[in-house]
Design a protein around this motif. Sequence first.
Motif, PDB file in Angstrom:
ATOM      1  N   GLN A  72       1.189  -1.146  -0.085  1.00 32.67           N
ATOM      2  CA  GLN A  72       0.112  -0.068   0.551  1.00 32.67           C
ATOM      3  C   GLN A  72       0.895   1.223   0.267  1.00 32.67           C
ATOM      4  OE1 GLN A  72      -3.064  -0.815  -1.110  1.00 32.67           O
ATOM      5  NE2 GLN A  72      -2.397  -2.752  -0.323  1.00 32.67           N
ATOM      6  N   ALA A  73       2.089   0.927   0.276  1.00 29.58           N
ATOM      7  CA  ALA A  73       3.435   2.729   0.041  1.00 29.58           C
ATOM      8  C   ALA A  73       2.584   3.157   1.482  1.00 29.58           C
ATOM      9  CB  ALA A  73       3.027   3.111  -0.969  1.00 29.58           C
ATOM     10  N   VAL A  74       3.177   2.983   2.478  1.00 31.01           N
ATOM     11  CA  VAL A  74       2.002   3.021   3.448  1.00 31.01           C
ATOM     12  C   VAL A  74       3.639   4.501   3.885  1.00 31.01           C
ATOM     13  CG1 VAL A  74       0.085   1.850   4.536  1.00 31.01           C
ATOM     14  CG2 VAL A  74       2.795   2.133   5.173  1.00 31.01           C
ATOM     15  N   GLU A  75       3.734   5.591   4.840  1.00 31.90           N
ATOM     16  CA  GLU A  75       5.019   6.448   5.088  1.00 31.90           C
ATOM     17  C   GLU A  75       5.175   5.865   6.303  1.00 31.90           C
ATOM     18  OE1 GLU A  75       4.283  10.332   3.998  1.00 31.90           O
ATOM     19  OE2 GLU A  75       2.932  10.141   2.546  1.00 31.90           O
ATOM     20  N   ALA A  76       4.234   5.309   6.928  1.00 35.63           N
ATOM     21  CA  ALA A  76       5.162   4.544   8.514  1.00 35.63           C
ATOM     22  C   ALA A  76       4.029   3.901   8.531  1.00 35.63           C
ATOM     23  CB  ALA A  76       5.006   5.595   9.614  1.00 35.63           C
ATOM     24  N   ILE A  77       5.025   2.735  10.126  1.00 41.78           N
ATOM     25  CA  ILE A  77       3.634   1.696  10.649  1.00 41.78           C
ATOM     26  C   ILE A  77       3.186   1.861  11.835  1.00 41.78           C
ATOM     27  CG2 ILE A  77       3.226  -0.153  10.359  1.00 41.78           C
ATOM     28  CD1 ILE A  77       3.996  -1.092   7.850  1.00 41.78           C
ATOM     29  N   VAL A  78       2.494   1.403  12.228  1.00 42.23           N
ATOM     30  CA  VAL A  78       2.227   1.500  13.591  1.00 42.23           C
ATOM     31  C   VAL A  78       1.562   0.554  14.029  1.00 42.23           C
ATOM     32  CG1 VAL A  78       0.300   2.112  15.604  1.00 42.23           C
ATOM     33  CG2 VAL A  78       0.879   4.043  14.152  1.00 42.23           C
ATOM     34  N   ILE A  79       2.141  -0.521  14.784  1.00 38.36           N
ATOM     35  CA  ILE A  79       2.472  -1.813  15.227  1.00 38.36           C
ATOM     36  C   ILE A  79       1.463  -2.000  16.700  1.00 38.36           C
ATOM     37  CG2 ILE A  79       3.658  -4.175  15.720  1.00 38.36           C
ATOM     38  CD1 ILE A  79       5.490  -2.882  13.426  1.00 38.36           C
ATOM     39  N   ILE A  80       0.349  -2.630  16.457  1.00 42.08           N
ATOM     40  CA  ILE A  80      -0.651  -2.543  18.123  1.00 42.08           C
ATOM     41  C   ILE A  80      -0.214  -4.332  17.889  1.00 42.08           C
ATOM     42  CG2 ILE A  80      -2.108  -2.080  18.901  1.00 42.08           C
ATOM     43  CD1 ILE A  80      -3.173   0.355  17.200  1.00 42.08           C
ATOM     44  N   ALA A  81      -0.192  -5.281  17.234  1.00 45.96           N
ATOM     45  CA  ALA A  81      -0.059  -6.553  17.293  1.00 45.96           C
ATOM     46  C   ALA A  81       1.163  -6.782  18.356  1.00 45.96           C
ATOM     47  CB  ALA A  81       0.241  -7.534  15.915  1.00 45.96           C
ATOM     48  N   PRO A  82       0.489  -6.892  19.697  1.00 42.53           N
ATOM     49  CA  PRO A  82       1.408  -7.093  20.624  1.00 42.53           C
ATOM     50  C   PRO A  82       1.849  -8.731  20.969  1.00 42.53           C
ATOM     51  CG  PRO A  82      -0.977  -7.043  21.542  1.00 42.53           C
ATOM     52  CD  PRO A  82      -0.962  -7.556  19.731  1.00 42.53           C
ATOM     53  N   GLN A  83       2.512  -9.126  20.341  1.00 40.84           N
ATOM     54  CA  GLN A  83       2.718 -10.579  19.984  1.00 40.84           C
ATOM     55  C   GLN A  83       4.413 -10.257  20.133  1.00 40.84           C
ATOM     56  OE1 GLN A  83       0.122 -10.404  17.967  1.00 40.84           O
ATOM     57  NE2 GLN A  83      -1.175 -10.788  18.729  1.00 40.84           N
ATOM     58  N   VAL A  84       4.735 -11.457  20.514  1.00 43.48           N
ATOM     59  CA  VAL A  84       6.171 -11.283  20.153  1.00 43.48           C
ATOM     60  C   VAL A  84       7.143 -11.424  18.779  1.00 43.48           C
ATOM     61  CG1 VAL A  84       7.863 -11.666  22.638  1.00 43.48           C
ATOM     62  CG2 VAL A  84       6.721 -13.750  21.525  1.00 43.48           C
ATOM     63  N   ARG A  85       6.258 -12.794  18.073  1.00 40.52           N
ATOM     64  CA  ARG A  85       6.728 -12.839  17.121  1.00 40.52           C
ATOM     65  C   ARG A  85       6.805 -11.265  15.803  1.00 40.52           C
ATOM     66  NH1 ARG A  85       2.973 -17.215  18.025  1.00 40.52           N
ATOM     67  NH2 ARG A  85       4.081 -18.861  18.425  1.00 40.52           N
ATOM     68  N   VAL A  86       6.504 -10.677  16.385  1.00 36.50           N
ATOM     69  CA  VAL A  86       6.536  -8.951  15.598  1.00 36.50           C
ATOM     70  C   VAL A  86       7.602  -8.591  14.931  1.00 36.50           C
ATOM     71  CG1 VAL A  86       5.642  -7.602  16.833  1.00 36.50           C
ATOM     72  CG2 VAL A  86       4.347  -7.551  15.054  1.00 36.50           C
ATOM     73  N   PHE A  87       8.462  -8.924  16.399  1.00 38.11           N
ATOM     74  CA  PHE A  87      10.018  -8.526  15.828  1.00 38.11           C
ATOM     75  C   PHE A  87      10.451  -9.516  14.861  1.00 38.11           C
ATOM     76  CE2 PHE A  87       8.110  -6.768  19.759  1.00 38.11           C
ATOM     77  CZ  PHE A  87       8.706  -5.674  19.492  1.00 38.11           C
ATOM     78  N   PRO A 120      -2.206 -14.145  27.671  1.00 36.06           N
ATOM     79  CA  PRO A 120      -1.381 -15.743  26.340  1.00 36.06           C
ATOM     80  C   PRO A 120       0.036 -15.748  26.361  1.00 36.06           C
ATOM     81  CG  PRO A 120      -3.511 -14.948  25.298  1.00 36.06           C
ATOM     82  CD  PRO A 120      -3.307 -13.520  26.811  1.00 36.06           C
ATOM     83  N   ARG A 121      -0.006 -16.534  26.374  1.00 36.56           N
ATOM     84  CA  ARG A 121       1.695 -16.780  26.343  1.00 36.56           C
ATOM     85  C   ARG A 121       2.018 -15.695  25.890  1.00 36.56           C
ATOM     86  NH1 ARG A 121       5.559 -20.084  28.389  1.00 36.56           N
ATOM     87  NH2 ARG A 121       4.033 -20.877  28.867  1.00 36.56           N
ATOM     88  N   ASP A 122       2.524 -15.370  24.221  1.00 38.44           N
ATOM     89  CA  ASP A 122       3.349 -15.040  23.499  1.00 38.44           C
ATOM     90  C   ASP A 122       3.498 -13.735  23.144  1.00 38.44           C
ATOM     91  OD1 ASP A 122       1.532 -15.670  21.789  1.00 38.44           O
ATOM     92  OD2 ASP A 122       2.376 -16.105  20.095  1.00 38.44           O
ATOM     93  N   TRP A 123       2.261 -12.700  24.508  1.00 41.28           N
ATOM     94  CA  TRP A 123       1.910 -11.316  24.089  1.00 41.28           C
ATOM     95  C   TRP A 123       2.313 -10.297  25.152  1.00 41.28           C
ATOM     96  CZ3 TRP A 123      -3.311  -8.676  22.911  1.00 41.28           C
ATOM     97  CH2 TRP A 123      -3.671  -9.584  21.685  1.00 41.28           C
ATOM     98  N   ILE A 124       3.805  -9.342  24.782  1.00 41.56           N
ATOM     99  CA  ILE A 124       4.243  -9.073  25.161  1.00 41.56           C
ATOM    100  C   ILE A 124       4.265  -8.172  26.694  1.00 41.56           C
ATOM    101  CG2 ILE A 124       5.721  -6.960  25.137  1.00 41.56           C
ATOM    102  CD1 ILE A 124       6.216  -7.685  22.279  1.00 41.56           C
ATOM    103  N   GLU A 125       2.771  -8.100  26.909  1.00 39.09           N
ATOM    104  CA  GLU A 125       2.182  -6.797  27.711  1.00 39.09           C
ATOM    105  C   GLU A 125       2.284  -8.112  28.527  1.00 39.09           C
ATOM    106  OE1 GLU A 125      -2.428  -6.277  25.315  1.00 39.09           O
ATOM    107  OE2 GLU A 125      -1.063  -4.335  26.196  1.00 39.09           O
TER     108      GLU A 125
END
Lengths: 334, 334
Positions: free
Chosen positions: B121-136, B191-196
């Motif tokens: 989508q050619a977004v200019e920036a991304i805000v990541i609210i998926a608070p799971q470890v795998r996101v990194f 849940p286990r893999d949620w960062i928060e």
Amino acid sequence: MEPEKVRAPNIRDVARLAGVSYQTVSRVLNDSPNIRPSTRERVRQVIDELGYQPNQAARALVTNRSRTIGVLSGDTAHYGPTTSVHAIEVAARQSGYRVMITNTASDYDSIRSGLDFLRVQAVEAIVIIAPQVRVFDAIADIGLTIPFVTLDSTRRDTSHSMSVDQFAGGRLATRHLIDLGHREIEHIAGPRDWIEADARMRGFLHEINEAELNTRPPILGDWTADFGYHAGREMLRHPDFSAVFCANDQMALGLIHALHEGGMRVPQDVSVVGFDDIPDAAYFWPPLTTVRQDFAEIGRRSLAIILDELRGSTGASHEQIAPELVVRGSTAPA
Amino acid sequence: MEPEKVRAPNIRDVARLAGVSYQTVSRVLNDSPNIRPSTRERVRQVIDELGYQPNQAARALVTNRSRTIGVLSGDTAHYGPTTSVHAIEVAARQSGYRVMITNTASDYDSIRSGLDFLRVQAVEAIVIIAPQVRVFDAIADIGLTIPFVTLDSTRRDTSHSMSVDQFAGGRLATRHLIDLGHREIEHIAGPRDWIEADARMRGFLHEINEAELNTRPPILGDWTADFGYHAGREMLRHPDFSAVFCANDQMALGLIHALHEGGMRVPQDVSVVGFDDIPDAAYFWPPLTTVRQDFAEIGRRSLAIILDELRGSTGASHEQIAPELVVRGSTAPA
DNA sequence: TGTCGTGATGTGTACGGTCACATTCTGCGG
DNA sequence: CCGCAGAATGTGACCGTACACATCACGACA
């Protein structure tokens, strides 16, 4: 010394590396027939290699199609709209569409500018979840030419609508209380200009009249537990009712809290019915009797309608989903 | 006989009618200086007359700027993320940006494809609210070149993060129970893999250790009231605890329900602390003691960070907002 | 063997803007 | 009254793609 900014590979880069014309690459991208399998394969490979991504802007510019669907949602963080929006997003993505969400306050100008905003985005269709009456004026004024579908509406003058039958839901809840033998029934409604709040209220009044009960003027609320609580405190001053139908679950929660505080037991002294069946409702104390509406399903179906129309199907449609009464512990015989 | 499809007016149409070159119109559109006021006025008038709207796709194509910010959100309809997303959308719109939201499940592939989608989508920036470890992992693999900010993270290896200090929140809740004299404290975690979820749990364990209390293994939940309820039923079989810290308010709701059913009184027999402070929490029965985090504020601040970066500011930032303990009726001295 | 149909591929152009640069128009000092 | 700086405006090219149409190769058929 590398260039400051590496340009993303474009279709001609791919073509050059694959030894074909850019048009052939374009054909591969668009799954057009009449491409020799070997050629297709080679192009595909180069695309992978380069990590080539078609430029959506360029594509939108030339096709005049944005592959984007707009969602105009009320300026709220309520469970219902939220759930529907979520379902719409998921469904749209699966169909290769994007979703552009814009929120709006309930005044005419906000709605209008929200629609304007979406129009500028060149969305191909709009799903309107702002369940306020003024939304229709804005639509008319703006001369919306793209397909749109409205949720939470019982109006028949728009081309498409998709909703849970709020009127029926209001009747269901009220009828339940009447069947239990309640004669003095209060109604805490939603805000004045919300279409769905109005329909629920009409359902309530309809049943009250039909049963020839004393009609009490509904109390207009704002959907919050906070309001339900304060309304409850107020009502405790003249506790001449045996049942209350709340236009949503949150207000029911607040109300029950106030009743407890005031020493009234639910459902022994007062029966309470909510509306929506939010996931928490089953765990209120007592578990809340309420009217379930499937917000996710509404979202999915509304998107299906829109996609149908984008594919060229014509004709108006006014789907309504029947709500369902969920009897739990907050209601009892009078 | 009108043409089937009236083409929307473009910049040259405007220029022709205003008697200027298209470039001048472009200048008016972009508020460039060095335009004679009278000319500007005339162009503006024609724009209004024609209802001209600049074509975003064309603009994006040539400027390589989409004016769109992507939001990658977990595939949930939870109160927190929802509220943050909403705040982000509002703030972005005010700054002339659009927001493209995509939801994702918590598995690596989903996250990955969500990021891919946004990149296309050619977004200019991304805000990541998926608070799971795998996101990194996904971020690293995909080689994200555009600015992004992660929410709900305590990690320091990304360039920007913005979060409520979940660890501190976990400590706050636990310390509160300890201060009340509780020694046997259970924890229903996320849940286990949620960062928060992990951070809250660490906060809990930290305080338990510091107070040299008996460490009970936390129960891993799924955020739902449903889970809280069933966990509660289970716990009633060995009611050897006097307090429970739940990782969110919904699970606390379900737990309290189960405790009531089992004949245990809250807070007389068991104290319960939640987390989030959803609007309903104050109206639970009893009103829930919980840890408040301001989701809307997080959303706004994260967007501010992103906009700063887009404007060229550099340097990492790791803002953390302090959570706040809200003491209500669900906790009492042991 | 020449013609023709068809599948496969290439060429030109348009989409609607912005940017770099060229050109014209001002007003002012000498 | 001329020259010139700077403001105001215009011209050409380009962004990356899809569409319409032209071209090419090849086998079937008369």
